[in-house]
Design an enzyme around this catalytic site. Structure first.
Site, PDB file in Angstrom:
ATOM      1  N   SER A 213       3.570  35.013  20.234  1.00 41.93           N
ATOM      2  CA  SER A 213       3.524  35.103  18.775  1.00 41.93           C
ATOM      3  C   SER A 213       2.091  35.268  18.299  1.00 41.93           C
ATOM      4  O   SER A 213       1.148  34.775  18.940  1.00 41.93           O
ATOM      5  CB  SER A 213       4.108  33.836  18.141  1.00 41.93           C
ATOM      6  OG  SER A 213       3.883  33.808  16.745  1.00 41.93           O
ATOM      7  N   TYR A 226       4.539  24.829  16.716  1.00 42.48           N
ATOM      8  CA  TYR A 226       4.990  26.147  17.182  1.00 42.48           C
ATOM      9  C   TYR A 226       3.802  26.980  17.662  1.00 42.48           C
ATOM     10  O   TYR A 226       3.856  27.598  18.729  1.00 42.48           O
ATOM     11  CB  TYR A 226       5.716  26.852  16.034  1.00 42.48           C
ATOM     12  CG  TYR A 226       6.274  28.213  16.367  1.00 42.48           C
ATOM     13  CD1 TYR A 226       7.502  28.352  17.014  1.00 42.48           C
ATOM     14  CD2 TYR A 226       5.598  29.377  16.008  1.00 42.48           C
ATOM     15  CE1 TYR A 226       8.028  29.594  17.305  1.00 42.48           C
ATOM     16  CE2 TYR A 226       6.110  30.631  16.294  1.00 42.48           C
ATOM     17  CZ  TYR A 226       7.331  30.736  16.941  1.00 42.48           C
ATOM     18  OH  TYR A 226       7.850  31.981  17.221  1.00 42.48           O
TER      19      TYR A 226
END
Length: 320
Positions: A213, A226
């Site tokens: 990501s 995250y």
């Protein structure tokens, strides 16, 4: 001489100022459309879902089928295992893998309708598909998923650790230990468990393509846990790529920016979802079919035989 140069600079400045004052030279305020077909752009309908999210209920429906993509046997005769393969990026990857000649094992948590839709999409490409339900954070599930793939297809060539847990938190004090633990167990432990179970069965020419990501590169103020896991995935892939290189197994990461998937309305408030992706340079989120080709590229020994340990960002441009 110096006066003439100064006059020249003022003339250049005056021209730019004049164009700026009348709006000249400015481009469209809309989202960037540079693909093979037009993609949706914010604002989207306000919506929110219960986790883990339901692709069938997302409005507009994510675009995953890439009708313009022509298969050319890049994964011919191979078999792949994809966690989180029922929807979003995982579904788009499954479809393009199948179009390139690959059988696909689709792992999911509890989104049975989405998983069956993905199975049908893979089979429509003329390839075999199986659906495996379970928790990516459970090491026993990874072992069972690998075994089911081998039983169904007789081989395993490409592993795509993709399942993720994500939930925005506005204040550090609100990030509970339960929340933190779930994020790490799914996003880090889950990747480790799957790779550990799969590697003994991969042959030279096999590939592991992880989903990272942009948050693992840039960070994110409301995705502390995250972002930590995605940065960890990037480091894991770099290290694992070096570790497995002597065995002829490549390891790489695709690191997307915002992508229109069920993960988002199951993570953020409805008003935030309506503007999802609008802060990128392209002023819209990617659609899953815009991300999936990178997985094909990194999975195929025809395309990327000399690439391992790399992180490929697909984030819609770098802004100021």
């Amino acid at each position: 001489m110096l006066d003439r140069i100064a006059d020249q600079e003022r003339k250049i400045q005056a021209g730019i100022d004049a164009r700026a004052s009348d709006g000249g030279g400015s481009e469209s305020e809309g989202a960037v459309q540079a693909g093979a077909r037009r993609y949706p752009e914010p604002p989207f309908p306000e919506q929110q879902q219960r986790k883990p999210g339901d692709e069938a209920a997302l409005d507009p429906a994510p675009m995953y089928d890439a009708p313009f993509w022509k298969g050319s046997g890049k994964l011919d005769g191979m078999a792949a295992l994809i966690t989180g393969g029922d929807s979003g990026i995982g579904r788009a990857v499954a479809v393009l893998f199948a179009r390139e000649g690959c059988d696909v094992a689709i792992c999911h948590l509890d989104e049975e309708r989405d998983a069956e839709d993905t199975r049908a999409a893979v089979e429509a490409e003329g390839r075999r598909a199986i659906v495996i339900k379970g928790d990516a954070a459970d090491p026993a599930f990874s072992e069972a998923a690998v075994k089911a793939t081998l039983d169904a297809f007789g081989r395993l060539d490409v592993v795509v650790p993709n399942a993720a847990f994500q939930e925005h938190v506005e204040a550090l004090e609100d990030l509970t230990l339960e929340h933190f633990d779930r994020t790490l167990k799914t996003n880090l432990y889950g990747y480790f468990y799957l790779v550990k179970a799969a590697v003994p069965h991969l042959k030279p020419g096999g590939a592991i393509v992880m989903t990272g990501s942009v948050t693992g590169i840039r960070g994110n103020d409301n995705l502390l846990d995250y972002s930590m896991t995605k940065g960890g995935i990037h480091a894991f892939a770099r290290s694992l790529g070096t570790h497995l290189a002597p065995r002829g197994i490549r390891v790489n990461v695709v690191a997307p920016g915002p992508v229109w998937t069920p993960l988002n309305p199951a993570d953020q408030q409805a008003d935030k979802v309506a503007q999802f992706g609008s802060q990128t340079v392209m002023k819209r989120p990617a659609q899953p079919e815009e991300i999936a080709p990178a997985f094909v590229f990194l999975a195929s020994p025809q395309c990327s035989s000399y690439i391992t340990g790399e992180i490929l960002p697909i984030i819609g441009g770098y802004g100021g």
